[in-house]
Design an enzyme around this catalytic site. Structure first.
Site, PDB file in Angstrom:
ATOM      1  N   TYR A 168       0.839  -1.206   0.000  1.00 11.57           N
ATOM      2  CA  TYR A 168       0.000   0.000   0.000  1.00 11.57           C
ATOM      3  C   TYR A 168       0.875   1.258   0.000  1.00 11.57           C
ATOM      4  O   TYR A 168       0.789   2.088  -0.908  1.00 11.57           O
ATOM      5  CB  TYR A 168      -0.900  -0.020   1.232  1.00 11.57           C
ATOM      6  CG  TYR A 168      -1.904   1.100   1.300  1.00 11.57           C
ATOM      7  CD1 TYR A 168      -3.011   1.126   0.460  1.00 11.57           C
ATOM      8  CD2 TYR A 168      -1.753   2.131   2.230  1.00 11.57           C
ATOM      9  CE1 TYR A 168      -3.937   2.150   0.539  1.00 11.57           C
ATOM     10  CE2 TYR A 168      -2.681   3.161   2.303  1.00 11.57           C
ATOM     11  CZ  TYR A 168      -3.776   3.157   1.460  1.00 11.57           C
ATOM     12  OH  TYR A 168      -4.696   4.168   1.539  1.00 11.57           O
ATOM     13  N   LYS A 172       1.354   3.735  -3.200  1.00  8.88           N
ATOM     14  CA  LYS A 172       0.828   5.107  -3.134  1.00  8.88           C
ATOM     15  C   LYS A 172       1.952   6.094  -3.428  1.00  8.88           C
ATOM     16  O   LYS A 172       1.740   7.126  -4.054  1.00  8.88           O
ATOM     17  CB  LYS A 172       0.221   5.392  -1.758  1.00  8.88           C
ATOM     18  CG  LYS A 172      -1.135   4.727  -1.515  1.00  8.88           C
ATOM     19  CD  LYS A 172      -2.250   5.401  -2.285  1.00  8.88           C
ATOM     20  CE  LYS A 172      -3.627   4.861  -1.906  1.00  8.88           C
ATOM     21  NZ  LYS A 172      -4.704   5.352  -2.807  1.00  8.88           N
ATOM     22  N   ARG A 303       0.751   9.721  14.421  1.00 13.31           N
ATOM     23  CA  ARG A 303       0.348  10.301  13.136  1.00 13.31           C
ATOM     24  C   ARG A 303      -0.544  11.504  13.382  1.00 13.31           C
ATOM     25  O   ARG A 303      -1.566  11.393  14.063  1.00 13.31           O
ATOM     26  CB  ARG A 303      -0.374   9.259  12.296  1.00 13.31           C
ATOM     27  CG  ARG A 303      -0.680   9.778  10.905  1.00 13.31           C
ATOM     28  CD  ARG A 303      -1.461   8.782  10.094  1.00 13.31           C
ATOM     29  NE  ARG A 303      -0.677   7.637   9.690  1.00 13.31           N
ATOM     30  CZ  ARG A 303      -1.214   6.464   9.395  1.00 13.31           C
ATOM     31  NH1 ARG A 303      -2.512   6.280   9.500  1.00 13.31           N
ATOM     32  NH2 ARG A 303      -0.455   5.465   9.005  1.00 13.31           N
TER      33      ARG A 303
HETATM   34  N1  UDP Z   1      -5.768  -0.979  16.059  1.00 11.52           N
HETATM   35  C1  UDP Z   1      -6.091  -1.517  17.315  1.00 11.52           C
HETATM   36  N2  UDP Z   1      -7.165  -2.364  17.378  1.00 11.52           N
HETATM   37  C2  UDP Z   1      -7.923  -2.688  16.310  1.00 11.52           C
HETATM   38  C3  UDP Z   1      -7.593  -2.134  15.048  1.00 11.52           C
HETATM   39  C4  UDP Z   1      -6.498  -1.293  14.969  1.00 11.52           C
HETATM   40  O1  UDP Z   1      -5.426  -1.252  18.330  1.00 11.52           O
HETATM   41  O2  UDP Z   1      -8.881  -3.465  16.467  1.00 11.52           O
HETATM   42  C5  UDP Z   1      -4.647  -0.015  15.976  1.00 11.52           C
HETATM   43  C6  UDP Z   1      -3.621  -0.306  14.900  1.00 11.52           C
HETATM   44  O3  UDP Z   1      -2.599  -1.144  15.386  1.00 11.52           O
HETATM   45  C7  UDP Z   1      -3.128   1.092  14.566  1.00 11.52           C
HETATM   46  C8  UDP Z   1      -4.331   1.988  14.809  1.00 11.52           C
HETATM   47  O4  UDP Z   1      -5.224   1.241  15.613  1.00 11.52           O
HETATM   48  O5  UDP Z   1      -2.105   1.468  15.461  1.00 11.52           O
HETATM   49  C9  UDP Z   1      -5.049   2.392  13.540  1.00 11.52           C
HETATM   50  O6  UDP Z   1      -5.238   1.242  12.768  1.00 11.52           O
HETATM   51  P1  UDP Z   1      -6.117   1.239  11.442  1.00 11.52           P
HETATM   52  O7  UDP Z   1      -6.113  -0.181  10.949  1.00 11.52           O
HETATM   53  O8  UDP Z   1      -7.429   1.872  11.682  1.00 11.52           O
HETATM   54  O9  UDP Z   1      -5.365   2.161  10.403  1.00 11.52           O
HETATM   55  P2  UDP Z   1      -3.877   2.668  10.128  1.00 11.52           P
HETATM   56  O10 UDP Z   1      -3.874   4.065  10.574  1.00 11.52           O
HETATM   57  O11 UDP Z   1      -2.890   1.831  10.926  1.00 11.52           O
HETATM   58  O12 UDP Z   1      -3.701   2.483   8.673  1.00 11.52           O
END
Ligand code: UDP
Length: 337
Positions: A168, A172, A303
């Site tokens: 990804y 991108k 982020r």
């Molecule tokens: N995350 C979590 N529990 C979940 C799903 C995601 O703790 O059930 C964490 C994941 O490890 C990341 C953040 O939440 O640090 C955001 O994850 P997401 O998959 O939404 O998107 P990303 O910003 O990582 O692309």
């Protein structure tokens, strides 16, 4: 705040890839309301028919004026799916899985749609509609696990070229490169919008991202799955604010070749995200029930977008705060469960 978008879109013909996706379906509805003719393309790898249920019948034929839907994979030459003699004013290239579990399950489709599809679309435009504008859905993932905080457009990022997220992130980044080549070498009007975490109604409750996971778990009274210790942060933008940013960027004159971060800079740890969702769904934010899971590899630690450029150039900033946006999203998920 004046709405800059509406007039530009009236009567324009717009090719929107990823039209059945979370962001694409919201854009489709807004563009139709502004009087655009929308050609929406999706292959349903991650887009959902439910998102366009008001607009398409069960055979995917449009029920409304000014919308054409084409089920196709845009990682093939454009002439294979676009009807002949269509004059395009604008292309919005939003096709791509975006949730980590989803893009990791379809890594080849993911890198192709962000790279070769971007090339095919721009190559088609240069030969057929060289005056068309092209907006690429970039991502905050180009910053990887950022060493600079918050992230400005000038930051080059800290990305693993060969890890779980690379199909990804790196595609991108290549998509951005392709836009830059067509802008610099061929004088095309290409624009890149770097999208930070977004949430809202029409998100797939099963797509595996943090907001749908935590809301679904709260609604089912299940423990919150927290990856790692939950101290990693994200900054979440409500879908309506995101669409307003995108459409302002697409509509404004004089922004050819620009790259702009869009998102909401309000930053939350994952633990705090779970506590807020617990408060809104279960009525308490203390002693939340957690199921700890391993932190996925290369998961960014922090982020947060620096959106000063968007605020200045697009004359807009997010209007919906996190709790207000979550309440709307929770209602959407509640009706699905
Ligand atoms: N995350 C979590 N529990 C979940 C799903 C995601 O703790 O059930 C964490 C994941 O490890 C990341 C953040 O939440 O640090 C955001 O994850 P997401 O998959 O939404 O998107 P990303 O910003 O990582 O692309």
């Amino acid at each position: 705040m004046e709405n800059l978008s509406n007039n530009y879109f009236n009567g324009k013909t717009i090719l929107l890839t990823g039209g059945a996706g979370f962001i694409g379906s919201s854009l489709t509805k807004r563009l139709l309301s502004f009087g655009s003719k929308v050609i929406s393309v999706d292959n349903f790898i991650s887009g959902r028919k439910e998102n366009l249920v008001d607009l398409l019948d069960s055979n995917l034929v449009s029920k409304v004026e000014n919308l054409t839907f084409i089920q196709a994979d845009v990682s093939q030459p454009v002439v294979n799916y676009l009807p002949e003699n269509v004059h395009l004013d604008l292309v919005l290239h939003f096709a791509s899985p975006a949730s980590p579990p989803r893009y990791q399950a379809k890594p080849v489709e993911t890198y192709l749609v962000n790279s070769i599809a971007t090339h095919y679309l721009l190559d088609f435009l240069i030969n057929n509609n060289p005056d068309a504008r092209f907006l690429f859905a970039g991502t905050s993932e180009v910053y990887g696990d950022p060493l600079e905080h918050p992230q400005k457009e000038s930051y080059w990022g800290n990305v693993n070229p060969n890890g779980e997220r690379s199909c990804y992130d790196e595609s991108k980044r290549l998509g951005e490169t392709i836009c830059g080549v067509f802008s610099r070498s061929f004088r095309m009007d290409t624009r890149i919008v770097r999208i930070f975490n977004t949430y809202g109604p029409n998100m797939d409750p099963a797509d595996g991202r943090v907001i749908p996971n935590l809301i679904t778990q709260a609604l089912k009274d299940q423990p919150f799955t927290i990856y790692g210790n939950g101290s990693q942060t994200r900054s979440y933008c409500y879908i309506d604010d995101l669409c307003e940013f995108i459409l302002r960027f697409a509509a404004k004159e004089g922004l050819a070749g620009e790259t702009i971060n869009i998102g909401n800079p309000d930053e939350f740890s994952i633990i705090d995200t779970a506590k807020i969702i617990s408060k809104l769904v279960l009525g308490h934010e203390s002693e939340i029930n957690i199921e700890n899971k391993t932190l996925p590899s290369d998961d960014p630690t922090r982020r947060q977008p620096d959106i000063s450029k968007a605020k200045t150039l697009l004359e807009f900033e997010p209007q919906v705060n996190f709790e207000a946006g979550l309440k709307l999203t929770i209602e959407y998920f509640r009706n699905l469960i």
